[in-house]
Design a protein around this motif. Structure first.
Motif, PDB file in Angstrom:
ATOM      1  N   TRP A   1      56.250  20.362  53.022  1.00 59.71           N
ATOM      2  CA  TRP A   1      56.643  21.252  53.831  1.00 59.71           C
ATOM      3  C   TRP A   1      58.315  20.348  54.092  1.00 59.71           C
ATOM      4  O   TRP A   1      59.311  20.576  54.171  1.00 59.71           O
ATOM      5  CB  TRP A   1      56.280  21.675  55.118  1.00 59.71           C
TER       6      TRP A   1
ATOM      7  N   SER B   1      60.991  27.145  56.081  1.00 63.72           N
ATOM      8  CA  SER B   1      60.384  25.798  55.779  1.00 63.72           C
ATOM      9  C   SER B   1      60.169  24.671  57.192  1.00 63.72           C
ATOM     10  O   SER B   1      58.942  24.170  57.027  1.00 63.72           O
ATOM     11  CB  SER B   1      61.295  24.919  54.812  1.00 63.72           C
TER      12      SER B   1
ATOM     13  N   PHE C   1      54.943  31.518  51.016  1.00 65.12           N
ATOM     14  CA  PHE C   1      56.215  30.965  51.061  1.00 65.12           C
ATOM     15  C   PHE C   1      56.394  30.210  49.592  1.00 65.12           C
ATOM     16  O   PHE C   1      57.481  30.342  48.979  1.00 65.12           O
ATOM     17  CB  PHE C   1      56.473  29.724  51.931  1.00 65.12           C
TER      18      PHE C   1
ATOM     19  N   SER D   1      51.603  29.196  53.769  1.00 65.84           N
ATOM     20  CA  SER D   1      51.989  28.173  52.677  1.00 65.84           C
ATOM     21  C   SER D   1      52.037  28.854  51.106  1.00 65.84           C
ATOM     22  O   SER D   1      53.069  28.723  50.696  1.00 65.84           O
ATOM     23  CB  SER D   1      51.235  26.984  52.813  1.00 65.84           C
TER      24      SER D   1
ATOM     25  N   SER E   1      60.285  20.327  50.934  1.00 64.38           N
ATOM     26  CA  SER E   1      61.106  21.555  50.969  1.00 64.38           C
ATOM     27  C   SER E   1      62.175  21.525  51.961  1.00 64.38           C
ATOM     28  O   SER E   1      63.357  22.042  51.639  1.00 64.38           O
ATOM     29  CB  SER E   1      60.025  22.914  51.138  1.00 64.38           C
ATOM     30  N   SER E   2      61.987  21.362  53.195  1.00 62.28           N
ATOM     31  CA  SER E   2      62.969  21.040  54.206  1.00 62.28           C
ATOM     32  C   SER E   2      64.307  20.496  53.980  1.00 62.28           C
ATOM     33  O   SER E   2      65.358  21.007  54.208  1.00 62.28           O
ATOM     34  CB  SER E   2      62.475  20.837  55.587  1.00 62.28           C
TER      35      SER E   2
END
Length: 115
Positions: free
Chosen positions: A63, A98, A11, A8, A66-67
């Motif tokens: 996440w 992601s 990223f 994480s 983000s996705s």
């Protein structure tokens, strides 16, 4: 859990770096990058500062956000009637990364028996 936190953090740092390069090189209007910076900040906060009972739900939310954001960017740019086709491979890789973050977080939640 430490692998997820490292993943994480890496990223988030790559997202900050990549978005900053795009803003500076492509002349992108900077407020359009706020969502990417917000995701990166949320990932960093959850990875580095939050305590255990709150860490995984916040990571999962970050996440998922983000996705969704990367999905929208990717398919908007692929639009045959006006998509710019800019940075499609990078966006595709980021979307997969992601989604992997979502999956890793869900696996961690299930392993802890939280759900």
């Amino acid at each position: 859990m430490s692998e997820l936190l490292i993943y994480s953090t890496v990223f988030a740092l790559l997202l900050i770096l990549g978005e900053t390069v795009v803003v500076l090189r492509a002349g992108k209007f900077w407020p359009l990058s706020f969502d990417d910076y917000a995701v990166a900040a949320l990932l960093l906060v959850a990875s580095l500062w939050l305590a255990d009972p709150y860490r995984l739900p916040v990571l999962l939310a970050a996440w998922a956000f983000s996705s969704g954001n990367l999905y929208a960017m990717l398919f908007t740019r692929m639009d045959p009637n006006g998509g710019s086709r800019e940075r499609l491979p990078v966006l595709a890789v980021a979307l997969v990364a992601s989604l992997m973050g979502c999956a890793l977080t869900l696996i961690e939640i299930f392993n802890l028996g939280a759900i």
